[in-house]
Motif scaffolding. Sequence first.
Motif: not given
Length: 614
Positions: A69, A104, A107-108, A128, A130
């Motif tokens: 991120l 970050p 947001y995670q 992002d 991921r």
Amino acid sequence: MAIMCRIHGHFDADLSPHDLRAAGALQRHGGPDEARLAHGPGWALGSNRLAITDPAGGHQPYEGDGGRLKAVFNGEIYNHAELRARLEGRGHRFADHCDGAVLPALYQELGQDFAEHLDGMFAVALVDLRAEPTLVLATDDAGMKPIYYRWDGRHLRFASELPALLALGQERPALWEPGLDSYLATKTPFGEQTLVDGVRVLPPGTTAVCSRSRGLRLYRRPAPERPAVTGGEPGEQVREALTGEVRRLAIADAPVCAITSGGLDSSLVTAMMAADPAAGARRVHSFNIAYRGEWPHDERHFAREVAQRAGTAHHQVELDAARFPELLPAVAWHLGQPNADPITLSTYGLFEAVHRAGFKVALTGDAADEVFAGYGRVHAAATAPGAWLPAYVDALAAIPAEARPRLYSADYRAFVAERGSASDAITEELRQQAEHRPRLDVLTDFETQVRLPAYHLRRVDHLSMAHAVEVRLPFCQRPVRELARALPQAQRLSPDGGRGKVALYAAARGLLPRSVLDRPKQPFTLPVTAMLAPGTPLWAFTREVLSPARLRTGGLLDPAAVERLLRAQQTRPADCLALATWSLLMFELWREEFAVRRAPARPAEDRELLEVAS
């Protein structure tokens, strides 16, 4: 801690790191302290930093989840300490104390709903990585920090300022064809569309999500619940809320000052800053701008009276009218698209002086008129016994709807007649809103949610950051806005409709001189009617820019009609003629600064000129 920056980047566009660095260089005035860039296959994020606090930290992009991120950020998150504590309780660790470092991790934890938990002024871009690479953009709910973007159906480019975004393209910018009429109807384009074809502005309170599989999607975040006005006199409640926001916004490690025009709004902010016990031995500095020589509507004596009462170290800035031809092209370039209010030149010169005096942060009284119903056009429209829309919509214009077509070239006049004028579109939108809701609520929402971000906040942001000065806006803070919106009509407009900001005037009693409280309302602007006169540098410059040869190059205005306008202003100067002249001057300067071409004719796919929140 606060970091003001400029950000830019792309998603899935064919751009090199050099392209990104070149765009960043065009925004360096707003972030001169550090330039950084991160990029990978199909994405890039760039930032230019203006370090307000924690200069040793705050390196962007911020990273989270093992580097998967990445975020860049422009603005301030006022509740970052509370968010940091909550996130640390969930196991997150942070390398510094900058406010953007929480992004970050937030947001995670929360995904695309993260921006609903931010209190502040911000423009965020986050990648992002991921799973499927995704770009997320978010703006604050007042529209204090803009994001310009271009989306062609596959590739997205974005930047904090329009010149930087244009540098990420491959072609000369093309005019959004309805743009001239839209600009003259409202003094700057409202809504998402800019005057550049294909370039839009992310609306306030919006999160945008872009991926290859799903394209670009925009989400308007839910508005916070409006508080009830309970207990206590409304003026006392307003004073308490505003005092709290001024105290909070005046905290910074960098030097902070106040902008004091001499009117109610900025004077109240200045007085509250100076009276804050937390200021301790630090003396507040205040700035006022005036013009060298004798000009009408000079407000410096009101500002000086406020400064003397508050005990500030007062700076009187004097702008020399001989510099106007030198400054105006720079103003047009920094704005990115034209704004017809002559205050743009004053604002640019004022923040140039603030920067030279060594200040990085300034508190202003901007947005009080929108939030507390201070404009005469709102009073008149809210209390009119009959038809109110035509007069209100024309009061927004640089040139009245009836007069505009006479200034257009024949082909542009035909285009506007076929498509319909911008004023007609606004009138119909407001008419539909007023069928179901109280008139003052419709007007307040239009002023705060549509006009304020486009016309006012972008102008303040671009012209202050042109000199690396961060403007903080107490009247735009959510507690103040929501309290004002919840006030009964009698606390926003006096019963006879003669004056707005009733509760705000009550909040100011005892803090400001009677001369400021009792004076007639006067806009903080340039005395352009007197300055657009033969023999002045501004008049000679205007005649040159609006010469027939240069107007024919643009192809949108009738040179003969513009010449008649100039002769009328020369022989019988009037505010309406001066504003019309100024608005055409700024449009032509903008068109030449950016070498804007006319786009090929095509069906109109963007009929919505604005959004009015319901």
